[in-house]
Design a protein around this motif. Structure first.
Motif, PDB file in Angstrom:
ATOM      1  N   LEU A   1     -83.154  -3.586 -34.265  1.00 45.02           N
ATOM      2  CA  LEU A   1     -83.508  -3.614 -32.844  1.00 45.02           C
ATOM      3  C   LEU A   1     -82.858  -4.818 -32.180  1.00 45.02           C
ATOM      4  CD1 LEU A   1     -87.334  -2.761 -33.048  1.00 45.02           C
ATOM      5  CD2 LEU A   1     -85.411  -1.194 -32.683  1.00 45.02           C
ATOM      6  N   LEU A   2     -82.504  -4.638 -30.927  1.00 44.65           N
ATOM      7  CA  LEU A   2     -81.823  -5.697 -30.187  1.00 44.65           C
ATOM      8  C   LEU A   2     -82.511  -5.837 -28.832  1.00 44.65           C
ATOM      9  CD1 LEU A   2     -79.489  -7.648 -29.932  1.00 44.65           C
ATOM     10  CD2 LEU A   2     -77.966  -5.721 -29.507  1.00 44.65           C
TER      11      LEU A   2
ATOM     12  N   PHE B   1     -85.538  -4.997 -38.396  1.00 45.20           N
ATOM     13  CA  PHE B   1     -84.806  -6.247 -38.162  1.00 45.20           C
ATOM     14  C   PHE B   1     -84.680  -6.408 -36.654  1.00 45.20           C
ATOM     15  CE2 PHE B   1     -83.584  -5.291 -42.480  1.00 45.20           C
ATOM     16  CZ  PHE B   1     -83.523  -6.545 -43.080  1.00 45.20           C
ATOM     17  N   ALA B   2     -85.201  -7.510 -36.129  1.00 45.52           N
ATOM     18  CA  ALA B   2     -85.233  -7.692 -34.674  1.00 45.52           C
ATOM     19  C   ALA B   2     -84.389  -8.893 -34.258  1.00 45.52           C
ATOM     20  CB  ALA B   2     -86.671  -7.877 -34.212  1.00 45.52           C
ATOM     21  N   PHE B   3     -83.478  -8.643 -33.332  1.00 47.74           N
ATOM     22  CA  PHE B   3     -82.611  -9.694 -32.800  1.00 47.74           C
ATOM     23  C   PHE B   3     -82.829  -9.786 -31.297  1.00 47.74           C
ATOM     24  CE2 PHE B   3     -80.804  -8.107 -36.673  1.00 47.74           C
ATOM     25  CZ  PHE B   3     -80.324  -9.241 -37.322  1.00 47.74           C
ATOM     26  N   SER B   4     -82.521 -10.945 -30.742  1.00 55.69           N
ATOM     27  CA  SER B   4     -82.667 -11.124 -29.292  1.00 55.69           C
ATOM     28  C   SER B   4     -81.361 -11.645 -28.717  1.00 55.69           C
ATOM     29  CB  SER B   4     -83.769 -12.136 -28.984  1.00 55.69           C
ATOM     30  OG  SER B   4     -84.988 -11.688 -29.516  1.00 55.69           O
TER      31      SER B   4
ATOM     32  N   THR C   1     -95.525  -7.947 -41.954  1.00 54.87           N
ATOM     33  CA  THR C   1     -94.769  -8.055 -43.209  1.00 54.87           C
ATOM     34  C   THR C   1     -93.508  -7.199 -43.194  1.00 54.87           C
ATOM     35  OG1 THR C   1     -96.205  -6.358 -44.122  1.00 54.87           O
ATOM     36  CG2 THR C   1     -96.723  -8.654 -44.681  1.00 54.87           C
ATOM     37  N   ASN C   2     -93.467  -6.142 -42.359  1.00 48.69           N
ATOM     38  CA  ASN C   2     -92.285  -5.269 -42.367  1.00 48.69           C
ATOM     39  C   ASN C   2     -91.299  -5.612 -41.254  1.00 48.69           C
ATOM     40  OD1 ASN C   2     -94.135  -4.321 -40.417  1.00 48.69           O
ATOM     41  ND2 ASN C   2     -93.139  -2.320 -40.384  1.00 48.69           N
TER      42      ASN C   2
ATOM     43  N   MET D   1     -86.792 -14.344 -40.588  1.00 50.15           N
ATOM     44  CA  MET D   1     -85.654 -13.736 -41.281  1.00 50.15           C
ATOM     45  C   MET D   1     -85.082 -14.681 -42.338  1.00 50.15           C
ATOM     46  SD  MET D   1     -82.609 -11.600 -39.465  1.00 50.15           S
ATOM     47  CE  MET D   1     -83.551 -10.505 -38.440  1.00 50.15           C
ATOM     48  N   ASP D   2     -85.209 -15.979 -42.085  1.00 48.87           N
ATOM     49  CA  ASP D   2     -84.693 -16.945 -43.058  1.00 48.87           C
ATOM     50  C   ASP D   2     -85.421 -16.848 -44.395  1.00 48.87           C
ATOM     51  OD1 ASP D   2     -82.821 -17.801 -41.361  1.00 48.87           O
ATOM     52  OD2 ASP D   2     -83.825 -19.664 -40.783  1.00 48.87           O
ATOM     53  N   ALA D   3     -86.707 -16.463 -44.334  1.00 50.94           N
ATOM     54  CA  ALA D   3     -87.457 -16.343 -45.593  1.00 50.94           C
ATOM     55  C   ALA D   3     -86.858 -15.234 -46.448  1.00 50.94           C
ATOM     56  CB  ALA D   3     -88.928 -16.052 -45.292  1.00 50.94           C
ATOM     57  N   LEU D   4     -86.454 -14.120 -45.793  1.00 54.16           N
ATOM     58  CA  LEU D   4     -85.829 -13.021 -46.537  1.00 54.16           C
ATOM     59  C   LEU D   4     -84.497 -13.488 -47.128  1.00 54.16           C
ATOM     60  CD1 LEU D   4     -86.044  -9.953 -47.266  1.00 54.16           C
ATOM     61  CD2 LEU D   4     -84.562  -9.525 -45.308  1.00 54.16           C
ATOM     62  N   LYS D   5     -83.769 -14.301 -46.342  1.00 56.35           N
ATOM     63  CA  LYS D   5     -82.479 -14.795 -46.845  1.00 56.35           C
ATOM     64  C   LYS D   5     -82.688 -15.669 -48.080  1.00 56.35           C
ATOM     65  CE  LYS D   5     -80.423 -14.880 -42.258  1.00 56.35           C
ATOM     66  NZ  LYS D   5     -80.055 -15.746 -41.140  1.00 56.35           N
TER      67      LYS D   5
END
Ligand code: SF4
Length: 465
Positions: free
Chosen positions: A346-347, A374-377, A430-431, A439-443
């Motif tokens: 998503l953007l 995955f959410a971006f701004s 969590t999803n 997102m850094d935690a997933l990285k």
């Protein structure tokens, strides 16, 4: 194309400058297509890849001196990380590499790659290169190799960027050969990238006939699809599996399911050969049927990455997306029924985004069963795109801005504080992986898993049960 007889052999060093490791280091597939084209013309080619070197690439100069190239091709795949919450430009690193090579071997340097092709004249001047190539590089690089040896005419080389009488000239790009499908790969690179983790990449087609307002793909790859023969692509997979044990692949096409018959042929060929491999790809959330999902799953598909952006119909229309909100929901339902893990990208914050469209997208994403989000701004603004014009009209940027420094369109309707609060709230789910938040935690988790030998994409691990 220049024949081998007309073109004395040339030593060409191809340099991949892309050190981005998020979500995983990207195999320099474009350079392999160039290498194959140059070698077919009788040239000697080596690839230097910063990812195969220690941090800072200390072996760059020794590699240049040992090979003594006549021509150095430098690939600039991306100009920045396109992350509106923490933008990072990759160009200073590439420029430093070029300067170091020039210092030890003053031969012509040619820039290319998709990042370069978006800003050719600007990057060409800023990096002080001798040449650049926009668009497909196979034909131009072979012609440049001839130019280095024989002095061919610059204005006849497709896509060439060069200096003429004090100004920068840019020839129209090649409409001819473009790398796609299976290609002979450098065994050392395959081994190195497989050890780094992630997936081996594969290109089944190029081009996109759509026109989303921010996207550079149609300009870079053309509006018409160039499709590889599915069997030749599977030959590549089989070779990589049998010779190197590679069993996880990422199809890097802009949209895998744009070419429906190729998408089916590819999966059927994988099933027919009973190859025990997994693969993932970018998909458009439109027209995905239960039969397709079942076939793709049987062929090894283990993750569907959906390019969604928004689930608000007015915004989908305004942003030029070729699907509707109902298409997104139906795709999600089909994939969930097939038990195929999927992630939606998503953007938020493009032209016309309001708090209401933001919440509409969030609540519709909640209707998508077992989705990873995955959410971006902020939309990265590229030159001459509809988004570029909107950004100027809306006063986000000045018309003189060359956009080389990352600029993002972020709708003023949202309000910075409100957006920050909502992003923080969404990151507690969590999803949901929210850029600039969790997102850094997933990285970090991805880095740890890769060090322990995990291959393939990792977002499936946060899929709701
Ligand atoms: S469908 Fe995808 S690749 Fe094609 S223009 Fe839109 S965003 Fe770009």
């Amino acid at each position: 194309m220049t024949s081998a007889r007309a073109c004395p052999p040339c030593r060409v060093l191809l340099v991949s400058t892309n050190s981005e490791a998020d979500p995983h280091p990207v195999y320099p597939l474009g350079l392999e297509y160039l290498r194959a084209a140059l070698m077919a013309q009788g040239h000697e080619v080596r690839i230097f890849d910063v990812n195969m070197s220690a941090p800072g690439a200390p072996d760059l100069e020794p590699a240049v001196l040992a090979f003594a190239p006549d021509l150095i091709g430098v690939s600039i795949r991306n100009v920045d990380n396109t992350d509106g919450t923490a933008p990072v430009s990759y160009l200073p690193e590439a420029r430093a590499l070029v300067a170091r090579m020039r210092a030890v071997r003053p031969v012509p340097v040619v820039l290319g790659g998709s990042g370069f092709s978006i800003f050719p004249a600007r990057i060409f001047e800023w990096m002080g290169a001798d040449y650049g190539v926009i668009g497909p590089g196979e034909e131009a690089l072979c012609a440049l190799a001839a130019l280095v040896k024989t002095g061919a005419a610059e204005d006849s080389i497709p896509g060439l960027v060069y200096r003429k009488a004090g100004s920068v000239e840019v020839n129209p790009p090649s409409a001819g050969l473009r790398g796609v499908g299976g290609v002979a790969r450098d065994p050392g690179l395959v081994k190195g990238y497989w050890a780094l983790g992630g997936s081996m990449n594969l290109q089944l087609k190029r081009g996109c006939p759509h026109a989303c307002i921010y996207c550079t793909y149609p300009a870079l790859e053309g509006a018409h699809l160039l499709e590889a023969d599915a069997a030749s692509a599977v030959d590549d997979i089989q070779r990589l599996y049998e010779e190197h044990g590679v069993d996880s692949f990422f199809v890097v096409d802009s949209v895998f399911n744009l070419a429906q018959s190729q998408a089916g042929a590819f999966a059927r060929e994988l099933v027919r050969r009973r190859l025990p491999v997994r693969w993932t790809a970018f998909f458009m959330p439109k027209g995905i049927t239960a039969e397709q999902a079942a076939l793709w799953k049987e062929s090894g598909l283990d993750g569907v990455e959906l390019g969604v952006d928004t689930i608000s119909d007015p915004l989908l229309r305004r942003w030029g997306k070729p699907f509707s909100a109902e298409d997104v929901l139906e795709s999600a339902r089909v994939l969930a029924r097939a038990d195929l893990p999927y992630a939606m990208y998503l953007l938020f914050g493009g032209p016309g985004e309001t708090r209401a469209t933001f919440e509409e997208t969030v609540s519709r994403a909640d209707e998508c069963p077992r989705a990873v989000v995955f959410a971006f701004s902020g939309m990265r603004i590229y030159p001459n795109s509809p988004l570029h014009r909107a950004a100027i009209e809306d006063g986000m940027i000045g018309g003189e801005d060359d956009l080389l420094e990352p600029r993002f369109y972020l709708s003023k309707e949202l309000g910075a504080d409100w957006l920050k609060t909502r992003r923080t709230e969404l990151a507690r789910r969590t999803n949901w992986m929210v850029a600039g938040r969790n997102m850094d935690a997933l990285k970090r988790m991805a880095g740890m898993l890769r060090r322990n030998g995990h291959k393939g994409s990792l977002w499936q691990r946060v899929r709701p049960t």
